[in-house]
Design a protein around this motif. Sequence first.
Motif, PDB file in Angstrom:
ATOM      1  N   ILE A 107     -30.793 -32.275   1.184  1.00 24.28           N
ATOM      2  CA  ILE A 107     -32.192 -32.621   0.918  1.00 24.28           C
ATOM      3  C   ILE A 107     -32.764 -33.426   2.083  1.00 24.28           C
ATOM      4  O   ILE A 107     -33.838 -33.116   2.615  1.00 24.28           O
ATOM      5  CB  ILE A 107     -32.324 -33.418  -0.392  1.00 24.28           C
ATOM      6  N   ASN A 108     -32.034 -34.474   2.478  1.00 23.79           N
ATOM      7  CA  ASN A 108     -32.545 -35.379   3.514  1.00 23.79           C
ATOM      8  C   ASN A 108     -32.551 -34.757   4.906  1.00 23.79           C
ATOM      9  O   ASN A 108     -33.489 -34.973   5.682  1.00 23.79           O
ATOM     10  CB  ASN A 108     -31.711 -36.662   3.532  1.00 23.79           C
ATOM     11  N   ASP A 109     -31.518 -33.988   5.225  1.00 24.94           N
ATOM     12  CA  ASP A 109     -31.368 -33.487   6.592  1.00 24.94           C
ATOM     13  C   ASP A 109     -31.981 -32.111   6.823  1.00 24.94           C
ATOM     14  O   ASP A 109     -32.415 -31.800   7.937  1.00 24.94           O
ATOM     15  CB  ASP A 109     -29.882 -33.424   6.967  1.00 24.94           C
TER      16      ASP A 109
ATOM     17  N   GLN B 140     -27.060 -36.164  -6.796  1.00 25.86           N
ATOM     18  CA  GLN B 140     -26.107 -37.249  -7.031  1.00 25.86           C
ATOM     19  C   GLN B 140     -25.871 -38.020  -5.735  1.00 25.86           C
ATOM     20  O   GLN B 140     -25.814 -37.451  -4.642  1.00 25.86           O
ATOM     21  CB  GLN B 140     -24.773 -36.694  -7.547  1.00 25.86           C
ATOM     22  N   VAL B 141     -25.719 -39.329  -5.873  1.00 25.62           N
ATOM     23  CA  VAL B 141     -25.486 -40.194  -4.722  1.00 25.62           C
ATOM     24  C   VAL B 141     -24.174 -39.831  -4.017  1.00 25.62           C
ATOM     25  O   VAL B 141     -23.204 -39.431  -4.650  1.00 25.62           O
ATOM     26  CB  VAL B 141     -25.458 -41.682  -5.163  1.00 25.62           C
ATOM     27  N   GLY B 142     -24.174 -39.934  -2.693  1.00 24.23           N
ATOM     28  CA  GLY B 142     -22.956 -39.736  -1.926  1.00 24.23           C
ATOM     29  C   GLY B 142     -22.530 -38.293  -1.733  1.00 24.23           C
ATOM     30  O   GLY B 142     -21.458 -38.037  -1.200  1.00 24.23           O
TER      31      GLY B 142
ATOM     32  N   GLN C 206     -26.431 -41.627 -10.101  1.00 25.40           N
ATOM     33  CA  GLN C 206     -25.007 -41.962 -10.039  1.00 25.40           C
ATOM     34  C   GLN C 206     -24.123 -40.788 -10.434  1.00 25.40           C
ATOM     35  O   GLN C 206     -23.021 -40.635  -9.932  1.00 25.40           O
ATOM     36  CB  GLN C 206     -24.700 -43.168 -10.937  1.00 25.40           C
ATOM     37  N   ARG C 207     -24.636 -39.956 -11.374  1.00 24.09           N
ATOM     38  CA  ARG C 207     -23.848 -38.812 -11.839  1.00 24.09           C
ATOM     39  C   ARG C 207     -24.760 -37.604 -11.988  1.00 24.09           C
ATOM     40  O   ARG C 207     -25.977 -37.736 -12.176  1.00 24.09           O
ATOM     41  CB  ARG C 207     -23.187 -39.124 -13.193  1.00 24.09           C
ATOM     42  N   ASN C 208     -24.144 -36.419 -11.924  1.00 27.77           N
ATOM     43  CA  ASN C 208     -24.918 -35.193 -12.120  1.00 27.77           C
ATOM     44  C   ASN C 208     -25.529 -35.125 -13.520  1.00 27.77           C
ATOM     45  O   ASN C 208     -26.570 -34.500 -13.718  1.00 27.77           O
ATOM     46  CB  ASN C 208     -24.037 -33.965 -11.876  1.00 27.77           C
ATOM     47  N   ASP C 209     -24.881 -35.737 -14.500  1.00 30.21           N
ATOM     48  CA  ASP C 209     -25.441 -35.779 -15.853  1.00 30.21           C
ATOM     49  C   ASP C 209     -26.835 -36.382 -15.848  1.00 30.21           C
ATOM     50  O   ASP C 209     -27.749 -35.899 -16.528  1.00 30.21           O
ATOM     51  CB  ASP C 209     -24.528 -36.603 -16.778  1.00 30.21           C
ATOM     52  N   PHE C 210     -26.989 -37.469 -15.092  1.00 31.10           N
ATOM     53  CA  PHE C 210     -28.291 -38.145 -15.020  1.00 31.10           C
ATOM     54  C   PHE C 210     -29.316 -37.272 -14.293  1.00 31.10           C
ATOM     55  O   PHE C 210     -30.495 -37.246 -14.660  1.00 31.10           O
ATOM     56  CB  PHE C 210     -28.151 -39.493 -14.315  1.00 31.10           C
TER      57      PHE C 210
ATOM     58  N   VAL D 243     -30.441 -30.486  -6.540  1.00 29.82           N
ATOM     59  CA  VAL D 243     -29.555 -29.735  -5.654  1.00 29.82           C
ATOM     60  C   VAL D 243     -28.115 -30.034  -6.036  1.00 29.82           C
ATOM     61  O   VAL D 243     -27.717 -31.203  -6.156  1.00 29.82           O
ATOM     62  CB  VAL D 243     -29.805 -30.095  -4.172  1.00 29.82           C
ATOM     63  N   VAL D 244     -27.343 -28.973  -6.257  1.00 29.57           N
ATOM     64  CA  VAL D 244     -25.919 -29.068  -6.612  1.00 29.57           C
ATOM     65  C   VAL D 244     -25.197 -27.924  -5.914  1.00 29.57           C
ATOM     66  O   VAL D 244     -25.827 -27.053  -5.302  1.00 29.57           O
ATOM     67  CB  VAL D 244     -25.703 -28.965  -8.144  1.00 29.57           C
ATOM     68  N   ASP D 245     -23.857 -27.885  -5.998  1.00 28.79           N
ATOM     69  CA  ASP D 245     -23.146 -26.743  -5.446  1.00 28.79           C
ATOM     70  C   ASP D 245     -23.425 -25.513  -6.307  1.00 28.79           C
ATOM     71  O   ASP D 245     -23.792 -25.617  -7.479  1.00 28.79           O
ATOM     72  CB  ASP D 245     -21.644 -27.028  -5.357  1.00 28.79           C
ATOM     73  N   LEU D 246     -23.242 -24.339  -5.715  1.00 31.75           N
ATOM     74  CA  LEU D 246     -23.660 -23.095  -6.361  1.00 31.75           C
ATOM     75  C   LEU D 246     -22.982 -22.821  -7.709  1.00 31.75           C
ATOM     76  O   LEU D 246     -23.673 -22.481  -8.676  1.00 31.75           O
ATOM     77  CB  LEU D 246     -23.436 -21.922  -5.401  1.00 31.75           C
ATOM     78  N   PRO D 247     -21.652 -22.960  -7.834  1.00 29.83           N
ATOM     79  CA  PRO D 247     -21.046 -22.718  -9.155  1.00 29.83           C
ATOM     80  C   PRO D 247     -21.596 -23.661 -10.231  1.00 29.83           C
ATOM     81  O   PRO D 247     -21.824 -23.237 -11.374  1.00 29.83           O
ATOM     82  CB  PRO D 247     -19.552 -22.964  -8.910  1.00 29.83           C
TER      83      PRO D 247
END
Length: 300
Positions: A190-192, A181-183, A204-208, A222-226
């Motif tokens: 991922i980038n760093d 998700q952006v931001g 724009q959203r995790n749904d997408f 990539v998302v937070d663990l929970p």
Amino acid sequence: MHLANRSLVTTVTAVCSAVVLCAALTGCAPQAEEKPKASGASGQAGATAGACAPGGLATEVEGKLTVGTDKPAYAPWFSDDEPSNGKGFESAVAYAVAKQLGYGRDAVVWQHVPFNSAFAPGAKKFDFDINQVSISESRKKAVAFSSGYYDVRQAVVALKSSKAAGAKSVADLKDVKLGAQVGTTSLEFINDLVKPATKPAVYQRNDFAKSALKTGQVDAIVVDLPTAFYITGAEVPEAKVVGQFPNSADEPEQFGLVLDKESTLTSCVSGAVDALRKDGTLAALEKEWLSDAVDAPVLK
């Protein structure tokens, strides 16, 4: 002395005498300064013990606590896309903070605030926002944060049939198509950290992002663990949690409540979060709502 100048001196002397006489006889004093608006003073300087009187904060709406979050409000942070039901980790934390500040559930008003808008520059219409926003120095330039209420790990989710599913290290992810998700700090990881050969997909959203994962447009997200455990357990069962990224030992990533840069409530809200951490409330809520997100291999 010129007549006009003599007249001026006489007038000034008379005015000064009148002012002194007024002060001496009637106790003339300057008017008290007008109290600043809730968002007009420094959050660090404005929140003394008296200013944190239970239920008496200088909130956006008098007697109410306005809490922002995004919509949809995702599990396990919220439940049934309804922040006001008190279910889900962040909903429960918001109400616990409100109670600590002296506001009952009926005094909490929820407001829709898109994720990126929460920490964008500019005045806010909420008292605090709770939406898995990681505390960072760059974001602190635009907003204020409370103390951290959750220690975060970022994780990789991939379809079991994907080449990313067998990754054992960060290096194993360099040649796969990743998305986030952006931001988010997920995208920053991922980038760093990964620095993939192919530019990551940004949503724009995790749904997408989840839809892109399902349809094979990306190899992994990539998302937070929970959230990763919830996605694989309830939304995309054909996916797996590949692993989690290591956190810096010096500066672990934390979610914080977001406040206006100049909010007078910042110290009060931080004090409430600190109290909830100290008395075990945060740990108990984490166990209740995030207990499944307890283990995943670390990608070295």
